[in-house]
Scaffold this motif. Structure first.
Motif, PDB file in Angstrom:
ATOM      1  N   ALA A  88      11.111  -6.663  15.969  1.00 58.04           N
ATOM      2  CA  ALA A  88       9.622  -5.684  15.524  1.00 58.04           C
ATOM      3  C   ALA A  88      10.410  -4.882  14.500  1.00 58.04           C
ATOM      4  N   PRO A  89       9.665  -4.397  13.739  1.00 54.33           N
ATOM      5  CA  PRO A  89      10.205  -3.485  12.758  1.00 54.33           C
ATOM      6  C   PRO A  89       9.974  -2.096  13.263  1.00 54.33           C
ATOM      7  N   ASP A  90      10.800  -0.959  12.710  1.00 53.67           N
ATOM      8  CA  ASP A  90      10.794   0.139  13.221  1.00 53.67           C
ATOM      9  C   ASP A  90       9.505   0.626  13.195  1.00 53.67           C
ATOM     10  N   LEU A  91       8.870   1.765  13.655  1.00 56.68           N
ATOM     11  CA  LEU A  91       7.539   2.343  13.367  1.00 56.68           C
ATOM     12  C   LEU A  91       7.390   2.733  11.646  1.00 56.68           C
ATOM     13  N   ASP A  92       6.651   2.487  11.301  1.00 58.41           N
ATOM     14  CA  ASP A  92       6.352   3.093   9.857  1.00 58.41           C
ATOM     15  C   ASP A  92       7.266   2.200   8.788  1.00 58.41           C
ATOM     16  N   ALA A  93       8.196   1.060   9.211  1.00 60.64           N
ATOM     17  CA  ALA A  93       9.079   0.702   8.357  1.00 60.64           C
ATOM     18  C   ALA A  93       8.602   0.078   7.314  1.00 60.64           C
ATOM     19  N   ASP A  94       7.114  -0.593   7.517  1.00 67.59           N
ATOM     20  CA  ASP A  94       6.611  -1.237   6.377  1.00 67.59           C
ATOM     21  C   ASP A  94       5.633  -0.729   5.729  1.00 67.59           C
ATOM     22  N   ARG A  95       5.384   0.588   5.888  1.00 65.87           N
ATOM     23  CA  ARG A  95       4.187   1.361   5.344  1.00 65.87           C
ATOM     24  C   ARG A  95       4.172   1.409   3.933  1.00 65.87           C
ATOM     25  N   ALA A  96       5.118   1.484   3.141  1.00 65.39           N
ATOM     26  CA  ALA A  96       5.074   1.541   1.622  1.00 65.39           C
ATOM     27  C   ALA A  96       4.644   0.000   1.159  1.00 65.39           C
ATOM     28  N   ALA A  97       5.163  -0.937   2.010  1.00 69.37           N
ATOM     29  CA  ALA A  97       4.607  -2.340   1.387  1.00 69.37           C
ATOM     30  C   ALA A  97       3.279  -2.449   1.637  1.00 69.37           C
ATOM     31  N   ILE A  98       2.652  -2.222   2.754  1.00 70.30           N
ATOM     32  CA  ILE A  98       1.291  -2.140   3.190  1.00 70.30           C
ATOM     33  C   ILE A  98       0.427  -1.497   2.411  1.00 70.30           C
ATOM     34  N   LEU A  99       0.693  -0.154   2.208  1.00 67.49           N
ATOM     35  CA  LEU A  99      -0.090   0.624   1.085  1.00 67.49           C
ATOM     36  C   LEU A  99      -0.297  -0.069  -0.178  1.00 67.49           C
ATOM     37  N   LYS A 100       0.995  -0.389  -0.659  1.00 69.01           N
ATOM     38  CA  LYS A 100       1.006  -1.031  -1.947  1.00 69.01           C
ATOM     39  C   LYS A 100       0.048  -2.365  -2.058  1.00 69.01           C
ATOM     40  N   GLU A 101       0.218  -2.943  -0.983  1.00 69.20           N
ATOM     41  CA  GLU A 101      -0.582  -4.454  -0.899  1.00 69.20           C
ATOM     42  C   GLU A 101      -2.109  -3.970  -1.030  1.00 69.20           C
ATOM     43  N   LEU A 102      -2.446  -2.933  -0.380  1.00 68.92           N
ATOM     44  CA  LEU A 102      -3.882  -2.403  -0.203  1.00 68.92           C
ATOM     45  C   LEU A 102      -4.295  -1.659  -1.590  1.00 68.92           C
ATOM     46  N   GLY A 103      -3.280  -1.475  -2.261  1.00 73.49           N
ATOM     47  CA  GLY A 103      -3.412  -0.662  -3.630  1.00 73.49           C
ATOM     48  C   GLY A 103      -3.736   0.623  -3.494  1.00 73.49           C
TER      49      GLY A 103
END
Length: 79
Positions: free
Chosen positions: A63-78
């Protein structure tokens, strides 16, 4: 034996160790191997839902570290 002789549907009560040692547990990937984000090995319960069109590997990526994918998720959500 008495219940079986009386025609009552029944089965054994297994300990956790006995249940996990059952060959069907391995065959159905009910125990999978993965790792924590720091690389520490981890044994976890597998997904009990099996779908023929989807792979069910016996090992999983960590599993990724906590908040590891935050930037990618926020970018995908615009955002």
């Amino acid at each position: 034996p008495k219940l079986e002789a009386a025609g009552v549907p029944c089965g054994p009560l297994n300990t956790i160790g006995q249940a996990l040692a059952n060959p069907q547990v391995k065959a159905r990937n009910m125990v999978v191997h993965t790792a924590l984000p720091d690389g520490t090995p981890l044994i976890a319960a597998g997904n009990p839902i099996k779908l023929s069109a989807h792979a069910d590997p016996a090992t999983r990526a960590p599993a990724p570290d906590l908040d590891a994918d935050r930037a990618a998720i926020l970018k995908e959500l615009g955002l």
